[in-house]
Motif scaffolding. Structure first.
Motif, mmCIF file in Angstrom:
data_model
loop_
_atom_site.group_PDB
_atom_site.id
_atom_site.type_symbol
_atom_site.label_atom_id
_atom_site.label_comp_id
_atom_site.label_asym_id
_atom_site.label_seq_id
_atom_site.Cartn_x
_atom_site.Cartn_y
_atom_site.Cartn_z
ATOM 1 N N SER A 96 43.870 33.813 34.729
ATOM 2 C CA SER A 96 44.488 33.595 35.889
ATOM 3 C C SER A 96 45.507 32.766 35.805
ATOM 4 C CB SER A 96 43.645 33.412 37.370
ATOM 5 O OG SER A 96 43.435 32.156 37.555
ATOM 6 N N THR A 143 49.077 34.344 35.127
ATOM 7 C CA THR A 143 49.418 35.251 36.165
ATOM 8 C C THR A 143 50.936 34.151 37.070
ATOM 9 O OG1 THR A 143 48.143 34.501 37.991
ATOM 10 C CG2 THR A 143 47.790 36.267 36.552
ATOM 11 N N HIS A 170 49.729 38.548 41.681
ATOM 12 C CA HIS A 170 48.265 38.957 41.604
ATOM 13 C C HIS A 170 47.513 38.981 43.077
ATOM 14 C CE1 HIS A 170 44.296 39.781 40.168
ATOM 15 N NE2 HIS A 170 44.674 40.250 39.276
ATOM 16 N N ALA A 202 45.005 35.996 42.708
ATOM 17 C CA ALA A 202 45.451 34.741 42.140
ATOM 18 C C ALA A 202 45.049 33.551 42.850
ATOM 19 C CB ALA A 202 46.775 34.660 41.910
ATOM 20 N N TYR A 256 39.160 39.590 35.793
ATOM 21 C CA TYR A 256 39.365 40.017 34.504
ATOM 22 C C TYR A 256 38.358 40.536 33.591
ATOM 23 C CZ TYR A 256 43.776 38.167 36.136
ATOM 24 O OH TYR A 256 44.967 37.915 37.140
#
Length: 519
Positions: free
Chosen positions: A311, A314, A364, A367, A446
């Motif tokens: 993450s 991102t 995201h 996030a 993910y």
């Protein structure tokens, strides 16, 4: 919805089949019309759902949680031969966020009863108007049938905790008692602290060959040691990663599916309000270190840590600088950030806000959670990452804006209605349903769970294997006098920001964060 706003627990009685109540069957999956009002299986906990739900019509909504901690859901399985028969209603785990539309329910008054509509626009329906032996419950389109009408009975909370010998009544309608093979299952359990927190890496397995609640309490007390009294603990089911904890007051459902149990101590804040507790905002990590050189060879990590490090990619650059402080940034990016902070507003265009550069919104939706940050708040101590938002007008034209109050170019109305942003990577309804029934929340983040990953000191991530770990150990040990040891660490917000900062300037991130001497 006013009936759900004042209720924590309810019974749902069919208006037509007036002696029948919606009940969670003891197989832990199906729901049916039960003629025994007093059983705990006919009681449903009401959980308000806050916020905009992608794919669902306008709220507010609630979730309905049954005796086994699972939720009332409209599935995708047809309930009959024709489309008018609707779909099957079931109990399912809650393993994804946001809540899928099939889990969401609203109550609307119709005559002297209520109809219950889910987030997909279908209605809960009792069956068996003419075939009285028919006890199924389905979810179908509204055809004005009185079989869709329900009486909502508010159930008051228990005044005191039930004792081991005074548990609520439950379904025990089987003619033939189940055999051991029908009940053998793995229980994954964790003991929460007094605040109700626990780590996702702390779950331990135990196999049981019965569904008896008292036997399970005694087993848990034995596993947890001499200081644990079976009469002074409460077992709570966690039916999916994002489910509320549900105190277990009846025997386990039939079947062999694994069940997650959180053990609470009596007399603690968590026991008084189990719905407020949850996993700690920390991630556990096992490091293999060389004690002599103070270096990390690699870490054994689960899904949570890998999702966290992935993450980091991102984050917008401006968000990174704000998170780790512009004054400590190496290179020129910190000075560039400070230039934007200090430039006089008279040099900026009238329609531009420096916050767009200094506090860029994160696209995201997960996030903030993956980065171990606290939720947004209105105060100065809120999260340093702003949530990306979209707005539309009251007429829901085919336009959207990133700022509230902008004028809609089609209808000229103010665009002040927040709408949900669904990313292309979001799960499809079928994937969400499958993940929800699995209960481990693998559609968030993910990477897949139930896998151990190897993370090197320089944050290279690969699936863990004996060959890869031995190869790395041999490579590190050649020509050196090493002293290998295991070290367990926890990662919260401070350590997470340390990893982000070290990743921008170092090839030995884990060593710098967890083994460097404190200054």
């Amino acid at each position: 919805m006013e009936v759900f706003q004042v209720a924590h627990f309810v019974r749902l009685r069919s208006s037509v089949r007036s002696s029948r109540y919606l009940a969670a069957a003891d197989d832990g999956t199906s729901v049916f019309l039960c003629g025994r009002r007093g059983v705990h299986n006919a009681v449903w906990a009401v959980e308000p759902v806050i916020g905009v739900i992608p794919g669902a019509s306008a709220g507010p909504y609630v979730r309905l949680r049954g005796a086994y901690g699972r939720y009332l859901v409209a599935t995708n399985y047809g309930a009959g031969r024709g489309p008018s028969d609707g779909v099957v209603a079931e109990q399912r785990d809650l393993g994804v966020r946001p809540t899928p539309p099939g889990y969401l329910w609203q109550a609307f008054r119709r005559r002297d009863s209520f109809v219950l509509r889910n987030g997909a626009g279908r209605y809960l329906r009792a069956n068996g108007r003419f075939r009285r032996w028919h006890k199924d419950v389905s979810v179908a389109g509204d055809n004005a049938s009185t079989m869709m009408q329900w009486r909502v009975e508010v159930v008051p909370p228990m005044a005191s905790r039930p004792s081991l010998v005074d548990l609520p009544a439950q379904l025990m309608h089987r003619t033939n008692p189940p055999v051991e093979s029908d009940l053998s299952r793995v229980i994954r359990y964790v003991r929460a602290d007094n605040a109700g927190r626990y780590g996702e890496q702390e779950w331990a397995p135990v196999r049981v060959n019965t569904n008896n609640l008292t036997h399970l309490r005694l087993t848990m007390a034995e596993r947890l040691g001499q200081n644990c009294d079976a009469g002074q603990i409460t077992l709570c089911v966690r039916a999916g990663r994002y489910a509320h904890l549900s105190p277990l007051l009846v025997d386990l459902p039939m079947g062999n599916n694994p069940i997650h149990i959180v053990v609470l101590n009596h007399g603690t804040p968590a026991r008084e309000n189990p719905q407020t507790m949850g996993s700690r905002s920390k991630i556990s990590l096992k490091l293999l270190v060389d004690s002599k050189s103070k270096k990390v060879l690699f870490a054994e990590a689960g899904k949570e840590f890998v999702d966290f490090v992935f993450s980091l990619l991102t984050l917008p650059v401006g968000a990174v600088v704000k998170l780790i402080s512009a004054g400590t940034m190496q290179g020129s990016i910190g000075r560039l950030y400070q230039s934007v902070e200090h430039i006089n507003a008279s040099y900026l265009l009238p329609n531009k806000d420096r916050a767009d550069l200094l506090q860029p919104k994160v696209l995201h939706p997960d996030a903030r959670e993956l980065l171990l940050l606290q939720p947004e708040s209105g105060g100065a101590g809120g999260s340093p990452l702003a949530r990306f938002k979209l707005y539309t007008c009251a007429g829901h034209c085919t336009t959207a804006a990133m700022e509230a109050k902008a004028a809609c170019p089609q209808c000229k109305k103010a665009m002040d209605t927040e709408v949900a942003l669904v990313l292309p990577s979001a799960s499809s309804p079928a994937q969400s349903s499958a993940a929800a029934s699995g209960g481990d929340g693998e559609s968030s983040g993910y990477v897949k769970g139930l896998v151990t990953y190897m993370v090197t000191d320089g944050l290279e991530v690969t699936p863990m294997s004996a060959i890869s770990s031995i190869t790395l150990i041999n490579k590190f040990s050649v020509g050196k006098d090493v002293e290998l040891a295991e070290k367990y660490v926890s990662i919260a917000m401070d350590e997470g920001l340390g990893i982000l900062k070290a990743a921008l300037r170092s090839d030995t991130v884990l060593s710098d964060v967890f083994l460097a001497k404190k200054k």
